[in-house]
Design an enzyme around this catalytic site. Structure first.
Site, PDB file in Angstrom:
ATOM      1  CG  ASP A 107      36.830  31.657  26.477  1.00  0.00           C
ATOM      2  OD1 ASP A 107      36.776  32.321  27.516  1.00  0.00           O
ATOM      3  OD2 ASP A 107      35.834  31.129  25.945  1.00  0.00           O
ATOM      4  CG  ASP A 198      35.827  35.933  29.350  1.00  0.00           C
ATOM      5  OD1 ASP A 198      35.074  36.612  28.636  1.00  0.00           O
ATOM      6  OD2 ASP A 198      35.614  34.747  29.623  1.00  0.00           O
ATOM      7  CD  GLU A 199      34.778  34.625  24.330  1.00  0.00           C
ATOM      8  OE1 GLU A 199      34.695  34.733  23.096  1.00  0.00           O
ATOM      9  OE2 GLU A 199      33.823  34.298  25.056  1.00  0.00           O
ATOM     10  CB  CYS A 458      41.176  70.227   7.380  1.00  0.00           C
ATOM     11  SG  CYS A 458      39.807  69.730   8.444  1.00  0.00           S
ATOM     12  CB  CYS A 461      37.229  67.781   5.192  1.00  0.00           C
ATOM     13  SG  CYS A 461      37.907  69.438   5.101  1.00  0.00           S
ATOM     14  CG  HIS A 476      38.212  74.498   7.113  1.00  0.00           C
ATOM     15  ND1 HIS A 476      37.821  74.219   5.832  1.00  0.00           N
ATOM     16  CD2 HIS A 476      38.510  73.306   7.682  1.00  0.00           C
ATOM     17  CE1 HIS A 476      37.894  72.925   5.620  1.00  0.00           C
ATOM     18  NE2 HIS A 476      38.309  72.335   6.741  1.00  0.00           N
ATOM     19  CG  HIS A 480      35.112  70.570   9.901  1.00  0.00           C
ATOM     20  ND1 HIS A 480      34.543  69.551   9.156  1.00  0.00           N
ATOM     21  CD2 HIS A 480      36.238  70.929   9.246  1.00  0.00           C
ATOM     22  CE1 HIS A 480      35.307  69.305   8.104  1.00  0.00           C
ATOM     23  NE2 HIS A 480      36.350  70.128   8.128  1.00  0.00           N
TER      24      HIS A 480
END
Length: 741
Positions: A107, A198-199, A458, A461, A476, A480
């Site tokens: 931190d 910041d962490e 692919c 898939c 194909h 998609h």
DNA sequence: GCGGATCAC
DNA sequence: TATGGTGATCCGC
């Protein structure tokens, strides 16, 4: 007790005003809390904000009373029952305890303030805060001595510390330094989890083993390397899980660290006296409730009051409380996290100017839209958040199947304000628009990621297609693309592969007029309703194998539009009949219906299983000089279709095919549509999709010319006008509709 | 699925 | 003069 409290309230009313500012924070040890409390109270008293805080407080008090009553009502039998539940649960949780991993929480100390001091060393040693008169993000340690802290409004901070220097926030700077810290973290855990600028959380188990050094030694080294890289200090906590590591990093802040060994006894000792408020996830309200109802102050007491917690909280909340009591927390390897929402909000001074409010809304929507485009995101649920001048917050969500957005969002909002609190309606001060809702949110960028792993599988898939299968691969990837578009669209506004009607009326009159011209409605009781199947004979059907072969030969190695006329002749004889289309749609459990009224048609697709409507298309047969044209207005797919196994080819294309075949039967040679341009990102994909189906661009409607006005009247928006040859479409996609036998 | 509330930074 | 912006999660309906 009550007596003395109320007396002290009368004498020192500030004691009853509970803020988060007095909550112990690093660097605030020597602060005169009484004084801070009094100043905060004096500055806030009488304000709308203050009133709202009191309203919220009283609500919480009621809640506490209510829970107390419920706790008091628990019988001995109830308690012994819940005690058994708790005992069992504690055993289960205990069994899940994981002490083999070492987690480190880093931190940065007063991060924003430290960065600003780095870029302007003259600030060194002076009380300084990053933020504005309205709100402070971070205060440096000099300012904290005065009680100034994050989340405090600047004007109160200035009262506490008149010489306080204000520096405006500059996220570019903070991001730069955050990046530098990440490069250091990378060396210790390549999968580190960033909690904010910041962490971060690091799993240092491996590095500790490999180098044979302790967690504490790693923390020392990491902190000094962060300092070398950035000139900034940070604090660290080392513990067997993330929850504890976070608590630990706060203990020796600033520029310090604390190690909690991976040892059950050590953990239980540590947790036993730990105030619950130190735990991430337990804030002001939860703390109040746990203390007010059960008298719980420390984590250990969570276990002692376990039966009450189980009786009064949901299982998941009770589980959380119990694991806190046991000092358990996340130890698992972090999974990739995706954003679930994106939002934009602004607070502005109260106004009753409706025009101004609309303008603000438009501006915020614009910002949000820009942010989404930057990240290539689409949303499914749109939320309007409204904060009134009295700090009450209202949210209105719309699923995106409703439209138009602005009207749905805004008008009801105004109405509900009127009903609840008439005087507040004119004081609206804040609006936020956001899109969200869990898994329904996704990045359209992901669509671009289709590639062939090892030139074989692919990436999306896992389907295996060697590179010689050119046509299959094209198909194909079309699949998609279509699948993605379908998901996006049924989320965005249910427009699917064809354009939906859309218009931006300047005034109500125009809107009415335009809708009469452009959007002829099919009566709800159709004049003629026919099931499509009896329409067509299957006379021109040839055996499926044969037409599959002929098509493959013709198109495998060259794009469709280069098909020779001889191929074409062959192909035409193979175009699917209406009954082909219907047969294969039924094989997909789809029931397609065609309704016509005069030139207008509507095609609906229902599920044969659920009888629910899954999608529909509308349009008309337009007579033009050269003949008839199939004019496609819209194809809409219902959200249900998303959960189904079927692709858009299973529904959208079936609907489209019926439309196309209907057009063919009516003597149309051309199909026309408009790929509406709502956003460039989406539009280009839409156009590409239509192109793959077989449409060609004929004209860009940009709205910049008078001629475009006619198109906009016709189609209801701007976009790309596209045409396709109906015959070609039927041929191109006929394999999809081959008989199932 | 929606709206309110809480929490964290 | 004046009490933020962003994102996540949970609960209760």
């Amino acid at each position: 007790m009550e007596e003395s409290e109320s007396t002290s309230d009368n004498q020192r009313p500030w004691q009853s005003y509970h803020t988060v500012y007095t909550n112990a924070k690093a660097g605030m040890d020597g602060v005169d809390k009484e004084k801070v409390q009094r100043v905060v109270y004096e500055m806030s008293k009488g304000s709308k904000y203050f009133e709202n805080e009191e309203r919220k407080e009283s609500f919480i008090r009621q809640k506490i009373e209510h829970m107390r009553a419920r706790a008091a009502k628990l019988s001995a039998a109830d308690l012994s029952h819940y005690q058994k539940v708790v005992d069992k649960r504690i055993l289960e949780l205990e069994a899940s305890r994981e002490l083999s991993r070492i987690w480190l929480h880093v931190d940065m100390d007063a991060f924003y303030a430290a960065v600003e001091t780095l870029s302007d060393p003259s600030l060194k040693g002076k009380p300084m805060a990053v933020g504005s008169m309205s709100m402070i993000s971070t205060a440096n340690y000099e300012a904290r001595k005065f009680g100034v802290r994050a989340a405090m409004p600047g004007f109160i901070a200035r009262k506490l510390c008149p010489e306080l220097i204000f520096v405006p926030t500059d996220f570019k700077k903070y991001t730069h330094y955050s990046d530098l810290t990440r490069k250091v973290f990378q060396n210790y855990d390549p999968n580190f989890m960033l909690a904010s600028l910041d962490e971060a959380y690091l799993d240092i188990t491996e590095v500790s083993k490999e180098r044979g050094i302790t967690g504490g030694e790693i923390a020392e080294e990491l902190r000094s390397r962060v300092h070398e890289e950035t000139g900034l200090t940070c604090s660290a906590g080392v513990a067997p899980n993330r929850l504890l590591a976070k608590v630990c990093s706060d203990i020796n802040k600033p520029n310090g660290q604390f190690v909690l060994p991976n040892d059950c006894i050590a953990v239980m000792t540590f947790i036993s006296s730990l105030p619950i408020r130190k735990i991430g996830g337990i804030g002001k309200v939860t703390e109040n409730i746990l203390r007010g109802v059960f008298g719980i102050n420390t984590c250990e007491e969570m276990l002692q009051k376990g039966s009450f917690l189980c009786a009064l909280f949901s299982p998941s909340t009770a589980d959380f409380f119990l694991s806190v009591g046991l000092g358990l927390g996340g130890t698992d390897k972090p999974e990739a996290r995706f954003r679930k929402s994106i939002s934009s909000e602004r607070t502005f001074s109260a106004t009753q100017d409706a025009t101004l409010l609309y303008q603000k809304l438009a501006d915020i929507a614009e910002m949000l839209s820009a942010d989404m485009q930057k990240e290539g995101l689409l949303g499914r649920t749109l939320t309007l958040k409204l904060k009134t001048a009295s700090f009450e917050i209202t949210n209105v969500e719309v699923g995106t199947t409703k439209c138009p957005k602005e009207e749905v969002l805004w008008v009801p909002q105004e109405d509900s304000s009127v009903q609840r609190e008439p005087e507040d309606r004119n004081l609206d001060s804040n609006k936020e628009a956001s899109t969200s809702r869990n898994e329904e949110f996704f990045s359209s960028n992901q669509m671009e990621l289709l590639y062939w792993v090892d030139d074989y599988k692919c990436s999306l898939c896992g389907a295996e297609l060697p590179s010689s299968f050119v046509e299959e691969r094209q198909e194909h990837s079309d699949f998609h693309l279509a699948e993605r578009l379908q998901k996006e669209e049924s989320g965005a506004d249910s427009r699917a592969m064809m354009p939906r009607q859309r218009i931006y009326p300047k005034d109500p009159l125009a809107s009415q007029k335009l809708s009469r011209i452009c959007y002829p409605r099919i009566p709800s009781v159709p004049v003629s309703q026919l099931s499509v199947s009896p329409l067509q004979s299957s006379s021109n059907r040839i055996p499926p194998k044969a037409h599959l072969n002929s098509l493959q030969k013709g198109t495998k190695t060259k794009p469709y539009n280069e098909t020779t006329s001889k191929d074409m002749e062959e192909a035409i004889s193979t175009i699917p009949s209406m009954s082909d289309i219907l047969a294969s749609s039924r094989a997909q459990n789809l029931d397609l219906q065609l309704q016509t009224v005069g030139p207008f048609f509507r095609i609906t697709a229902k599920s044969l299983e659920s009888n629910r409507e899954l999608g529909r298309a509308e349009g008309l047969i337009r007579v033009w000089f050269g003949g008839k044209i199939l004019h496609l207005d819209s194809i809409r797919l219902k959200r249900d279709t998303l959960s189904m196994e079927r692709s858009i080819f299973g529904i959208g294309l079936f609907i489209g095919a019926v439309a196309i075949r209907y057009g063919y039967d009516c003597g149309c040679r051309t199909a026309e549509l408009l790929a509406i341009n709502d956003s460039d990102l989406y539009h280009s994909k839409l156009v590409r999709f239509y192109q793959r189906i077989g449409f060609k661009t004929v004209y860009e409607v940009t709205g910049s010319t008078i001629g475009d006005m006619a198109h906009m009247l016709m189609w209801g928006g701007i976009g790309t006008r596209m045409d396709a040859s109906i015959e070609e479409l039927l041929v191109k996609w006929c394999r999809r509709f081959k008989s199932q036998d």
